[in-house]
Design a protein around this motif. Structure first.
Motif, PDB file in Angstrom:
ATOM      1  N   UNK A  47      77.467  27.672  33.706  1.00  0.00           N
ATOM      2  CA  UNK A  47      78.144  28.398  32.624  1.00  0.00           C
ATOM      3  C   UNK A  47      78.002  27.635  31.290  1.00  0.00           C
ATOM      4  N   UNK A  48      78.159  26.328  31.368  1.00  0.00           N
ATOM      5  CA  UNK A  48      77.993  25.519  30.155  1.00  0.00           C
ATOM      6  C   UNK A  48      76.558  25.658  29.638  1.00  0.00           C
ATOM      7  N   UNK A  49      75.615  25.639  30.569  1.00  0.00           N
ATOM      8  CA  UNK A  49      74.205  25.773  30.193  1.00  0.00           C
ATOM      9  C   UNK A  49      73.968  27.119  29.484  1.00  0.00           C
ATOM     10  N   UNK A  50      74.481  28.188  30.066  1.00  0.00           N
ATOM     11  CA  UNK A  50      74.320  29.516  29.459  1.00  0.00           C
ATOM     12  C   UNK A  50      74.954  29.572  28.072  1.00  0.00           C
ATOM     13  N   UNK A  51      76.078  28.894  27.932  1.00  0.00           N
ATOM     14  CA  UNK A  51      76.761  28.864  26.642  1.00  0.00           C
ATOM     15  C   UNK A  51      75.934  28.095  25.608  1.00  0.00           C
ATOM     16  N   UNK A  52      75.411  26.950  26.036  1.00  0.00           N
ATOM     17  CA  UNK A  52      74.618  26.145  25.093  1.00  0.00           C
ATOM     18  C   UNK A  52      73.330  26.856  24.677  1.00  0.00           C
ATOM     19  N   UNK A  53      72.755  27.619  25.590  1.00  0.00           N
ATOM     20  CA  UNK A  53      71.565  28.395  25.225  1.00  0.00           C
ATOM     21  C   UNK A  53      71.885  29.371  24.094  1.00  0.00           C
ATOM     22  N   UNK A  54      73.010  30.030  24.209  1.00  0.00           N
ATOM     23  CA  UNK A  54      73.398  30.979  23.162  1.00  0.00           C
ATOM     24  C   UNK A  54      73.791  30.261  21.870  1.00  0.00           C
ATOM     25  N   UNK A  55      74.412  29.085  22.032  1.00  0.00           N
ATOM     26  CA  UNK A  55      74.723  28.287  20.832  1.00  0.00           C
ATOM     27  C   UNK A  55      73.429  27.930  20.101  1.00  0.00           C
ATOM     28  N   UNK A  56      72.428  27.491  20.857  1.00  0.00           N
ATOM     29  CA  UNK A  56      71.145  27.105  20.255  1.00  0.00           C
ATOM     30  C   UNK A  56      70.518  28.289  19.518  1.00  0.00           C
ATOM     31  N   UNK A  57      70.547  29.457  20.162  1.00  0.00           N
ATOM     32  CA  UNK A  57      69.989  30.667  19.521  1.00  0.00           C
ATOM     33  C   UNK A  57      70.643  30.952  18.176  1.00  0.00           C
ATOM     34  N   UNK A  58      71.951  30.684  18.111  1.00  0.00           N
ATOM     35  CA  UNK A  58      72.697  31.006  16.901  1.00  0.00           C
ATOM     36  C   UNK A  58      72.808  29.825  15.948  1.00  0.00           C
ATOM     37  N   UNK A  59      72.188  28.704  16.300  1.00  0.00           N
ATOM     38  CA  UNK A  59      72.265  27.539  15.441  1.00  0.00           C
ATOM     39  C   UNK A  59      73.650  26.930  15.366  1.00  0.00           C
ATOM     40  N   UNK A  60      74.356  26.973  16.474  1.00  0.00           N
ATOM     41  CA  UNK A  60      75.714  26.397  16.527  1.00  0.00           C
ATOM     42  C   UNK A  60      75.652  25.069  17.286  1.00  0.00           C
ATOM     43  N   UNK A  61      76.152  23.989  16.636  1.00  0.00           N
ATOM     44  CA  UNK A  61      76.155  22.667  17.282  1.00  0.00           C
ATOM     45  C   UNK A  61      77.427  22.438  18.093  1.00  0.00           C
ATOM     46  N   UNK A  62      78.512  22.943  17.555  1.00  0.00           N
ATOM     47  CA  UNK A  62      79.820  22.661  18.146  1.00  0.00           C
ATOM     48  C   UNK A  62      80.566  23.985  18.261  1.00  0.00           C
ATOM     49  N   UNK A  63      80.973  24.318  19.498  1.00  0.00           N
ATOM     50  CA  UNK A  63      81.654  25.593  19.706  1.00  0.00           C
ATOM     51  C   UNK A  63      83.131  25.328  19.992  1.00  0.00           C
ATOM     52  N   UNK A  64      83.995  25.908  19.164  1.00  0.00           N
ATOM     53  CA  UNK A  64      85.439  25.732  19.336  1.00  0.00           C
ATOM     54  C   UNK A  64      85.996  26.967  20.049  1.00  0.00           C
TER      55      UNK A  64
END
Lengths: 404, 404
Positions: A13-30
């Protein structure tokens, strides 16, 4: 501590989240949505009435939990996060005019070197207030803020087999609660007595699997209030000849399976007798058609065509993606079954199909929660799909105090 | 339609709200907190999972309700607002990527001539999201936005006699639910079974007054989880020798009376036996002292002095103002009983005094909800104020399925 899922599933789940963060250019997700906090960390407590957060940093393996001091033990007891990643703010930050938890959080994030990065926030989620946004921005003036609403929710849409298993348990509880609730409905008994029976069963669950609080209370509009889907029960007695809508959800490990039925007390009105087969046929047509590759909009078109034969149109959406959640909603807020929603169905997506028809003075709801399978779809619950007619016209003596 | 309060009481509330608006230079108050919406208009439905609002305009006699189309009948059914002041947005605004209800609301407010005024928003209240704030600002670029957090909550602090009467009814329900819950606790029975009994009684209420859903679910931490106040129940069985904390609230017409007790299953630990009199003495000292003119901070000092004799200090607050509410919290977020809170007690203010002591591996909670009277204060509930010891060591056969 026993987590509800294998640690590998959380890592996935963390991996899937980080993939989407990367797509959106997000380094830190709150993450402030309690369901998303639970999904990624396991965190489960009724502490979302104070500010709290899970922080996912794209280049750090573990998320960070930040919350109230007295809740930190809850993070230790229910998550897979290491002790050093559980950070607590002092109690004087709670409901204070002076101190705000987001000041504390902004300072922590700055201290650990995240103050100049691209920060994703769940802009339109419950419990992320306008003030929270402003205080974070003020506390991290060099960060770049981006909207990450629904980012984690989209990861949640396709369920794992373990999640489906939990939904199956929730479905069993939903069936039992509907049975108990419908049994207790009769003219002269109070709405609250039926709500109590439903709640009793929802929480007791089965001998194997205890139930949990649903994210929405059982809804029980009756009489002309059946035109108002979100009214809760009163202490007025049911009236002979009135319709009652029962909408509830079984909940297990925070996974929901909602179920709605309409009950006629005594003889159903001509209108209800006319509407029920229309709705049932529409549901049947949608469930027979649903399969991977179709869109939510396609499903809506099938329903619209089905009811149009009888002269009906429905303005409101027909259903939505469902699963893990906390109050005030069991919907996932991603896909809606409505015109123009181009979400493509995939195996193990789960939806609540609730084609309610509401008019000025009455309404009908019959719903099913379904899972998209490899080749089609299947219902979670087994409760008969029909208009329920309760012809007993009065209370059985003492029965309101019996639990069958 | 029968409103829970006389129309004059609603007018009085609007008047009190407008006075505070005037003090703060607010022309238009946008209320999104469901409790505040209810307080001013009567509106009562589980619809706060979508954006909705009550608008109070300083020079208009009636507030305006704005919400989802399918909930507008709920506004007609539960409020004193005239038909023309009930405004609904279409369903395609719900959980949409494209449309946001605050765009609709900003447009309405602009159309009715409020677009250039001073607008108060409940910045840090549940259900007012960061996105809601941004969309409103964007939609009303010529308005001046001010923080109106807690403005209406402060009007709510001193209760009317009718509100106190509803809290008395909630108290009766709390007493019954505590009795039923404590009766059901024994080694071998599951936590969820006790939670089900409590819920059953909370919702059923009394023969005269049906209960409603509390804003927080019953909390039932057990064993070492008594160190974690906000964990909810599981389906594990209670264990002989373990403590259990029961925290619940009776609710009537959305008014809450919370009540917490600690139960020892079998012999209480030495620590519990030592702690209980310390907490009870502290509560007693606070309740004996509380009267109009004292501050919340004064009450905290009495408690702190009382427990210090035994070598204890408590970091977290001791209690808070309580009353009307919706999930996720029954607290009013105004006054907290803690050091430095200079709120002056007035007759008919109501507080939940919950001096929990939590340690690393256990904790104790004994609480009372009280009303400030003309000369002192009085408890709402009558449940015995003590550490409860349940010496039965196992389940009575079949008793888990009986309702007494």
């Amino acid at each position: 501590m026993v987590l509800p899922f294998d640690i590998l599933e959380y890592h996935q789940r963390i991996k899937g989240t980080k993939e989407r963060m990367a797509e959106k250019g997000i380094d830190v997700l709150l993450i402030t949505d309690p369901a998303n906090m639970n999904y990624l960390s396991g965190y489960d407590a009724w502490s979302f009435y104070v500010h709290q957060m899970l922080v996912v940093i794209i280049d750090e393996p573990q998320p960070i939990w930040i919350g109230r001091y007295q809740d930190a033990n809850g993070a230790r007891a229910t998550t897979w996060i290491y002790e050093e990643n559980v950070i607590a703010y002092p109690d004087y930050y709670v409901h204070s005019d002076t101190y705000h938890p987001m000041d504390f959080i902004a300072e922590i994030l700055t201290q650990i070197g995240q103050g100049r990065r691209s920060i994703g926030v769940e802009m339109d989620h419950y419990y992320f207030t306008g003030m929270a946004l402003e205080r974070l921005k003020k506390g991290m003036p060099n960060a770049q803020f981006k909207d990450a609403s629904l980012l984690v929710n989209r990861v949640r849409m396709v369920k794992s087999d373990q999640e489906i298993e939990y939904m199956n348990r929730a479905a069993t509880i939903a069936d039992l609660a509907m049975t108990r609730g419908v049994e207790s409905i009769c003219a002269g008994r109070r709405e609250c007595d039926t709500a109590a029976e439903i709640y009793y069963q929802l929480i007791k669950g089965t001998p194997e699997h205890g139930g949990e609080y649903p994210a929405i209370v059982p809804l029980l509009p009756t009489g002309d209030h059946t035109s108002i889907p979100h009214l809760t029960w009163s202490d007025r007695p049911f009236v002979d000849g009135s319709p009652v809508i029962v909408e509830l959800a079984g909940c297990y490990k925070r996974y929901h399976v909602p179920l709605a039925r309409t009950v006629a007390i005594g003889e159903p009105s001509q209108k209800l007798e006319f509407l029920a087969p229309v709705v049932l046929e529409g549901i049947q047509n949608v469930l027979e058609a649903a399969k991977p590759g179709m869109t939510c909009s396609d499903l809506e078109a099938i329903w619209a065509k089905s009811i149009k034969k009888y002269g009906f149109e429905k303005e409101s959406r027909l259903g939505y993606s469902v699963g893990l959640n906390y109050p005030p909603d069991w919907g996932e807020h991603t896909a809606s079954i409505r015109k123009g929603d181009m979400t493509v169905l995939q195996p193990n997506m789960t939806f609540h199909l609730i084609p309610g028809l509401w008019f000025d003075y009455d309404g009908i709801e019959i719903s099913e929660t379904f899972r998209v399978t490899e080749k089609g779809c299947e219902r979670f619950t087994t409760y008969p799909q029909e208009l329920i007619v309760k012809r007993e016209s009065s209370i059985l003596l003492n029965s309101s105090d019996q639990i069958s």
